[in-house]
Design a protein around this motif. Sequence first.
Motif, PDB file in Angstrom:
ATOM      1  N   PRO A  13      -4.757  18.018  -2.653  1.00  0.00           N
ATOM      2  CA  PRO A  13      -4.905  17.132  -1.644  1.00  0.00           C
ATOM      3  C   PRO A  13      -3.802  17.204  -0.659  1.00  0.00           C
ATOM      4  O   PRO A  13      -2.570  17.250  -1.080  1.00  0.00           O
ATOM      5  N   GLY A  14      -4.010  16.881   0.610  1.00  0.00           N
ATOM      6  CA  GLY A  14      -2.837  16.679   1.570  1.00  0.00           C
ATOM      7  C   GLY A  14      -2.463  15.382   1.590  1.00  0.00           C
ATOM      8  O   GLY A  14      -2.924  14.264   1.052  1.00  0.00           O
ATOM      9  N   PRO A  15      -1.376  15.181   2.564  1.00  0.00           N
ATOM     10  CA  PRO A  15      -0.946  13.583   2.611  1.00  0.00           C
ATOM     11  C   PRO A  15      -1.681  12.614   3.230  1.00  0.00           C
ATOM     12  O   PRO A  15      -1.455  11.473   3.422  1.00  0.00           O
ATOM     13  N   ALA A  54      -7.136  17.821  15.042  1.00  0.00           N
ATOM     14  CA  ALA A  54      -8.659  17.748  14.657  1.00  0.00           C
ATOM     15  C   ALA A  54      -8.829  17.681  13.193  1.00  0.00           C
ATOM     16  O   ALA A  54      -9.658  16.958  12.905  1.00  0.00           O
ATOM     17  N   ALA A  55      -7.687  18.017  12.341  1.00  0.00           N
ATOM     18  CA  ALA A  55      -7.931  17.565  11.059  1.00  0.00           C
ATOM     19  C   ALA A  55      -7.849  16.161  10.706  1.00  0.00           C
ATOM     20  O   ALA A  55      -8.398  15.894   9.471  1.00  0.00           O
ATOM     21  N   LEU A  56      -7.440  15.251  11.518  1.00  0.00           N
ATOM     22  CA  LEU A  56      -7.551  14.006  11.136  1.00  0.00           C
ATOM     23  C   LEU A  56      -8.917  13.127  11.830  1.00  0.00           C
ATOM     24  O   LEU A  56      -9.257  12.315  11.441  1.00  0.00           O
ATOM     25  N   PRO A  59      -4.000  22.472   9.821  1.00  0.00           N
ATOM     26  CA  PRO A  59      -4.875  21.648   9.375  1.00  0.00           C
ATOM     27  C   PRO A  59      -4.715  21.449   7.984  1.00  0.00           C
ATOM     28  O   PRO A  59      -4.810  20.373   7.231  1.00  0.00           O
ATOM     29  N   GLY A  60      -4.477  22.472   7.145  1.00  0.00           N
ATOM     30  CA  GLY A  60      -4.485  22.232   5.576  1.00  0.00           C
ATOM     31  C   GLY A  60      -3.445  21.407   5.259  1.00  0.00           C
ATOM     32  O   GLY A  60      -3.236  20.938   4.029  1.00  0.00           O
ATOM     33  N   ASP A  61      -2.195  21.605   6.112  1.00  0.00           N
ATOM     34  CA  ASP A  61      -1.063  20.733   5.754  1.00  0.00           C
ATOM     35  C   ASP A  61      -1.288  19.287   5.863  1.00  0.00           C
ATOM     36  O   ASP A  61      -0.488  18.265   5.362  1.00  0.00           O
ATOM     37  N   VAL A  62      -2.271  19.087   6.552  1.00  0.00           N
ATOM     38  CA  VAL A  62      -2.552  17.358   6.522  1.00  0.00           C
ATOM     39  C   VAL A  62      -3.846  17.110   5.797  1.00  0.00           C
ATOM     40  O   VAL A  62      -3.431  16.150   5.044  1.00  0.00           O
ATOM     41  N   SER A  63      -4.764  17.918   5.786  1.00  0.00           N
ATOM     42  CA  SER A  63      -5.983  17.312   4.982  1.00  0.00           C
ATOM     43  C   SER A  63      -6.014  18.004   3.384  1.00  0.00           C
ATOM     44  O   SER A  63      -6.614  17.339   2.684  1.00  0.00           O
ATOM     45  N   GLY A  64      -5.404  18.969   3.112  1.00  0.00           N
ATOM     46  CA  GLY A  64      -5.290  19.571   1.734  1.00  0.00           C
ATOM     47  C   GLY A  64      -5.876  21.076   1.858  1.00  0.00           C
ATOM     48  O   GLY A  64      -6.543  21.422   2.917  1.00  0.00           O
ATOM     49  N   LEU A  76       0.870  -1.206   0.068  1.00  0.00           N
ATOM     50  CA  LEU A  76       0.195   0.012   0.151  1.00  0.00           C
ATOM     51  C   LEU A  76       0.899   1.140   0.001  1.00  0.00           C
ATOM     52  O   LEU A  76       1.925   1.204   0.596  1.00  0.00           O
ATOM     53  N   ASP A  77       0.268   2.331  -0.551  1.00  0.00           N
ATOM     54  CA  ASP A  77       1.028   3.461  -0.584  1.00  0.00           C
ATOM     55  C   ASP A  77       0.961   4.116   0.763  1.00  0.00           C
ATOM     56  O   ASP A  77       0.027   3.869   1.531  1.00  0.00           O
ATOM     57  N   THR A  78       1.931   4.615   1.368  1.00  0.00           N
ATOM     58  CA  THR A  78       2.165   5.207   2.658  1.00  0.00           C
ATOM     59  C   THR A  78       2.654   6.738   2.697  1.00  0.00           C
ATOM     60  O   THR A  78       3.802   6.849   1.875  1.00  0.00           O
ATOM     61  N   LYS A  79       2.340   7.825   3.370  1.00  0.00           N
ATOM     62  CA  LYS A  79       2.867   8.989   3.508  1.00  0.00           C
ATOM     63  C   LYS A  79       3.027   9.368   4.959  1.00  0.00           C
ATOM     64  O   LYS A  79       2.286   8.655   5.758  1.00  0.00           O
TER      65      LYS A  79
END
Length: 334
Positions: free
Chosen positions: A113-115, A135-137, A93-98, A80-83
């Motif tokens: 899209p974020g990582p 909370a972005a997660l 938050p945008g650095d996580v979710s995009g 599987l792809d992983t980041k």
Amino acid sequence: MTDAAPRDARTAAVLPQNDAELREAMNRVRIEVGKAVVGQDGTVTGLLIALLARGHVLLEGVPGVAKTLLVRAFSGALGLDTKRIQFTPDLMPGDVSGSLVYDARAGEFEFRPGPVFTHVVLADEINRTPPKTQAALLEAMEERQVSTDGVTRPLPDPFLVAATQNPIEQEGTYTLPEAQLDRFLLKLIVDIPPRDAELAVLRRHAEGFDPRDLAAAGLRQAVDAAQIRAAQRAAASVTVADDVLAYLVDLAQATRRSPSVQLGVSPRASTALLASAKAWAWLGGYPAITPDHVQTMLVPTWRHRIRLRPDAELEGVSVDAVLGSVLQQTRVPI
């Protein structure tokens, strides 16, 4: 092993022969990860259980116990792809979710899209970022989607978040909110390996092992995404008797009555324990979960969902000890 594509195309029930093949393939993941990581078999099994139960894992351990290598090797064995997201105090938050980015040529905003848009997310040192970024997660972990500017974007399937944190160093860290902790199916303690395992680690490095080159260590893909989804469906189909369900409820209520506990487990914690027990039973070849499966999975599934009373913490009482007491005092169905 037969081709995975027709197996994934089957409907609901997985035939016993294919079920056995799936189980064998998932168990091979542990063998492949063992080519890169020594002395962490229990943690690898925990990651497998979380994957089968469609949950997420919080890995807690001091630096240098191969938490990051473990997740990289695990995703490699899954194909599987992983980041990796390195959580820091200035992460947004945008650095996580995009986030939305203005495209001057098109004259409009487009989503970048974020990582988090990957199969396996390694959230490294998750407690080093403020709660607003953690909370972005939340939506990603619970709903497996990201909502931005009124648009909902699904995440890849399968999807797993493996977060790490250091239990010793507290300077510059933030306590994970209860809502964040509750999104993790399991909290696994990554201990320092025993002497023989540590000696094996040194031997590998003396022979030229490079943790950045997993292919050179002989690690190979053991399953594919279609097989993982089929295994998840098979694990979810494991049956449970009413008396075992009642046992789960009795255990949950016992945590709420414990004199050392300020906040016992919630009904969501009970469903999490049911899911992890099903996955553990399926890995062992059982058609139904037993009280033994519940007892095995109770501590890693509930240890991060209980808050102790301040006086109990001052007396040195641990959550694991409280859960052990709950297991001893709750009647087991025969």
